[in-house]
Design a protein around this motif. Structure first.
Motif, short mmCIF file in Angstrom:
data_model
loop_
_atom_site.label_atom_id
_atom_site.label_comp_id
_atom_site.label_asym_id
_atom_site.label_seq_id
_atom_site.Cartn_x
_atom_site.Cartn_y
_atom_site.Cartn_z
N SER A 1 20.09 -9.25 -30.49
CA SER A 1 19.18 -8.97 -31.35
C SER A 1 18.59 -10.90 -31.43
CB SER A 1 19.21 -8.95 -32.93
OG SER A 1 19.98 -7.57 -32.64
N ALA A 2 19.73 -11.93 -31.47
CA ALA A 2 18.66 -12.54 -31.39
C ALA A 2 18.33 -13.06 -29.54
CB ALA A 2 19.83 -14.28 -31.57
N GLN A 3 19.11 -13.15 -29.00
CA GLN A 3 18.59 -12.78 -27.48
C GLN A 3 16.79 -12.34 -27.16
OE1 GLN A 3 19.34 -11.05 -23.61
NE2 GLN A 3 20.85 -12.43 -24.04
N GLN A 4 16.57 -11.14 -28.43
CA GLN A 4 15.68 -11.16 -27.70
C GLN A 4 14.68 -11.00 -28.85
OE1 GLN A 4 15.09 -8.50 -25.27
NE2 GLN A 4 17.39 -8.84 -24.99
N GLY A 5 14.70 -12.15 -29.78
CA GLY A 5 13.63 -12.53 -30.13
C GLY A 5 12.70 -12.05 -31.21
N VAL A 6 14.00 -10.93 -31.69
CA VAL A 6 14.39 -10.28 -33.57
C VAL A 6 14.91 -10.50 -34.85
CG1 VAL A 6 13.53 -7.55 -31.59
CG2 VAL A 6 15.16 -8.24 -32.77
N CYS A 7 15.61 -11.88 -34.15
CA CYS A 7 16.39 -12.17 -35.15
C CYS A 7 16.64 -13.73 -35.21
CB CYS A 7 17.84 -11.11 -35.42
SG CYS A 7 19.51 -12.15 -36.30
N ASP A 8 17.01 -14.58 -36.05
CA ASP A 8 17.82 -15.90 -36.04
C ASP A 8 18.64 -16.25 -35.21
OD1 ASP A 8 17.93 -18.56 -36.75
OD2 ASP A 8 16.26 -18.43 -38.75
N ALA A 9 18.56 -16.71 -34.85
CA ALA A 9 20.13 -17.62 -34.74
C ALA A 9 20.44 -18.30 -34.77
CB ALA A 9 20.06 -18.30 -32.81
N ALA A 10 20.29 -18.31 -36.08
CA ALA A 10 21.13 -19.30 -37.17
C ALA A 10 22.08 -17.86 -37.94
CB ALA A 10 20.69 -19.66 -38.43
N ASP A 11 21.09 -16.43 -38.37
CA ASP A 11 21.79 -15.65 -38.59
C ASP A 11 23.51 -15.01 -37.64
OD1 ASP A 11 20.68 -15.34 -41.05
OD2 ASP A 11 18.82 -14.03 -40.17
N LYS B 1 30.61 -4.83 -41.99
CA LYS B 1 29.32 -4.27 -41.50
C LYS B 1 29.00 -3.96 -42.89
CE LYS B 1 29.73 0.27 -40.55
NZ LYS B 1 30.15 1.12 -41.18
N HIS B 2 28.65 -3.26 -43.43
CA HIS B 2 28.24 -2.68 -44.74
C HIS B 2 27.39 -3.98 -45.88
CE1 HIS B 2 31.45 0.93 -45.32
NE2 HIS B 2 30.18 1.60 -44.40
N GLY B 3 27.79 -5.19 -45.34
CA GLY B 3 27.21 -6.34 -46.08
C GLY B 3 26.11 -5.82 -44.81
N LEU B 4 26.60 -6.50 -43.77
CA LEU B 4 25.61 -6.85 -42.93
C LEU B 4 24.01 -5.70 -43.00
CD1 LEU B 4 27.58 -8.07 -40.01
CD2 LEU B 4 25.66 -9.50 -41.09
N ILE B 5 24.70 -4.61 -42.84
CA ILE B 5 23.50 -3.86 -42.30
C ILE B 5 22.65 -4.04 -43.66
CG2 ILE B 5 22.76 -0.67 -42.73
CD1 ILE B 5 25.98 -0.31 -41.92
N CYS B 6 22.67 -3.93 -44.53
CA CYS B 6 21.26 -3.71 -46.21
C CYS B 6 21.90 -4.41 -47.51
CB CYS B 6 21.79 -2.44 -46.13
SG CYS B 6 22.40 -1.87 -47.57
N ASP B 7 22.83 -5.18 -47.48
CA ASP B 7 23.24 -5.76 -48.49
C ASP B 7 23.65 -6.94 -48.30
OD1 ASP B 7 23.52 -6.77 -51.08
OD2 ASP B 7 25.13 -4.77 -51.71
N PRO B 8 22.72 -8.25 -48.37
CA PRO B 8 23.00 -9.59 -48.06
C PRO B 8 23.53 -10.71 -48.86
CG PRO B 8 20.63 -9.68 -48.43
CD PRO B 8 21.76 -7.89 -48.38
N GLY C 1 17.80 -10.19 -39.32
CA GLY C 1 18.63 -10.58 -39.92
C GLY C 1 19.94 -9.69 -40.33
N ILE C 2 20.86 -10.98 -41.36
CA ILE C 2 21.84 -10.51 -42.45
C ILE C 2 21.44 -9.71 -43.67
CG2 ILE C 2 24.02 -11.42 -44.20
CD1 ILE C 2 24.06 -13.83 -42.20
#
Length: 367
Positions: A282-292, A188-195, A342-343
């Motif tokens: 997020s992907a469904q709402q169009g704010v995030c790439d489905a690949a992520d 979770k911490h990586g997903l929040i702000c550190d890809p 995104g991630i």
């Protein structure tokens, strides 16, 4: 060994010490904060495993201590157990110069921390977290709470510890499932702000979920650094700190529907599932790439954590939505969700349409 400082304008600084063999050093590290004596609060399982070593370390530093135990498990985060703990603390004759030491996982840390916040309107406490989840998340930042039948962590207080001692060696005693549960909060911490951190966790750092001590130490240090930076800016979750709840609004609702039964779903498992759902929404709402969203699901699954509602049981979409509406972050009829661009890039959405969330829950398999 690494020391991370936590603090900001609204509260005093304290240190999170991460390394190996730290319980043996605990007495010397805790001594500067003790003007009287200590009471170790632990659960029965952890007290048997690590209580004697901690008590011995305190004694070597000239600190008097006694131990109070509570039953293991989420059920101890209750009004009844809080009342029993407070009564036992009062019976010891603790005063405001004394210190509570929370030795255990998140349940013990939350319960003992809340007791410390309430006892004589607040006394000092030290966190000695013994689970990965507690080391990377619940022991840092001053959130203390108990659960109610209406939801998780709804009754509590902000009460910062004086010190956090995260001994990597104690993680070797954890069952595999508990280690994986803690790994969810690391991801979770990586997903929040550190890809870059997330990429390391998905690659060479993945040995940590299997118990590799070196990988675990780096994962704990980086997680604490991320959380410390966010908490230092926003102690009481008025803004950016809410990002730390990625996956939790979905996850807490699922936990509540299961009655907080850890046998059905551990907290970290619920967070892992919730993170996957937050990325898919997020992907469904169009704010995030489905690949992520797909990559998040793949990495979570590779860690042997749940990614789909069907892995946790059968759920009513209406019941889950009602739980989410009762979440402490909800405002003025809108749902507050942590969503992703995104991630490593997340944001707080404070007015999500319940109808859209309900439709998503049904797509996810809730009926």
């Amino acid at each position: 060994m690494k020391t991370v400082k936590v603090g900001g304008g609204s509260f005093r600084n304290y240190e999170v010490v991460v390394g190996r063999g730290l319980i043996a050093q605990a007495g010397d590290r805790i001594a500067p904060f003790v003007r009287g004596r200590t009471v170790i609060v632990s659960d029965e399982t952890v007290a048997a495993l690590h209580g004697p070593a901690l008590a011995e370390a305190l004694a070597r530093a000239g600190i008097r201590s006694e131990t109070v135990t509570v039953p293991p498990g989420e059920a101890s985060k209750s009004f009844g157990e809080l009342e029993r703990l407070m009564d036992r603390l009062l019976a010891t004759g603790l005063d405001r110069k004394d210190v509570i030491v929370a030795l255990g996982g998140g349940v013990v840390g939350d319960l003992a921390g809340l007791a410390a916040a309430l006892y004589m309107r607040g006394i000092d406490f030290v966190q000695v977290p013994t689970t990965l989840l507690a080391q990377v998340d619940s022991s840092v930042g001053g959130k203390t709470a108990i659960d109610t039948p209406r939801g998780k962590n709804l009754v509590g207080a902000f009460h910062q510890p004086r010190l956090v001692i995260a001994d990597i060696d104690v993680l070797a005693t954890l069952p595999e499932r508990q280690l994986r549960s803690g790994w969810a909060e690391v991801l979770k911490h990586g997903l929040i702000c550190d890809p870059a951190f997330f990429n390391w966790l998905a690659g060479p750092g993945a040995t940590g979920v299997g118990g590799d001590a070196a990988a675990l130490e780096h994962a704990v240090v980086r997680s604490v650094e991320i959380k410390a930076a966010i908490v230092g800016e926003d102690e009481k979750e008025a803004g950016r700190r809410a990002l730390l709840n990625l996956g939790h609004t979905f996850g807490h609702a699922i936990e509540a529907e299961l009655g907080f039964e850890e046998a059905a779903l551990a907290h970290g498992e619920a967070v892992a599932l919730g993170c996957c759902m937050a990325f898919r929404y997020s992907a469904q709402q169009g704010v995030c790439d489905a690949a992520d969203a797909d990559r998040v699901e793949a990495v979570v699954a590779a860690s042997s954590l749940p990614t789909r509602l069907s892995q946790a049981g059968g759920f009513s979409a209406d019941a889950l939505l009602a739980r989410m509406a009762g979440d402490k972050k909800a405002e003025a009829g809108g749902l507050t969700l942590i969503l992703a661009n995104g991630i490593g890039s997340t944001f707080v959405s404070r007015a999500e349409d319940p109808a859209k969330v309900l439709a998503f829950l049904r797509e996810e398999g809730a009926v």
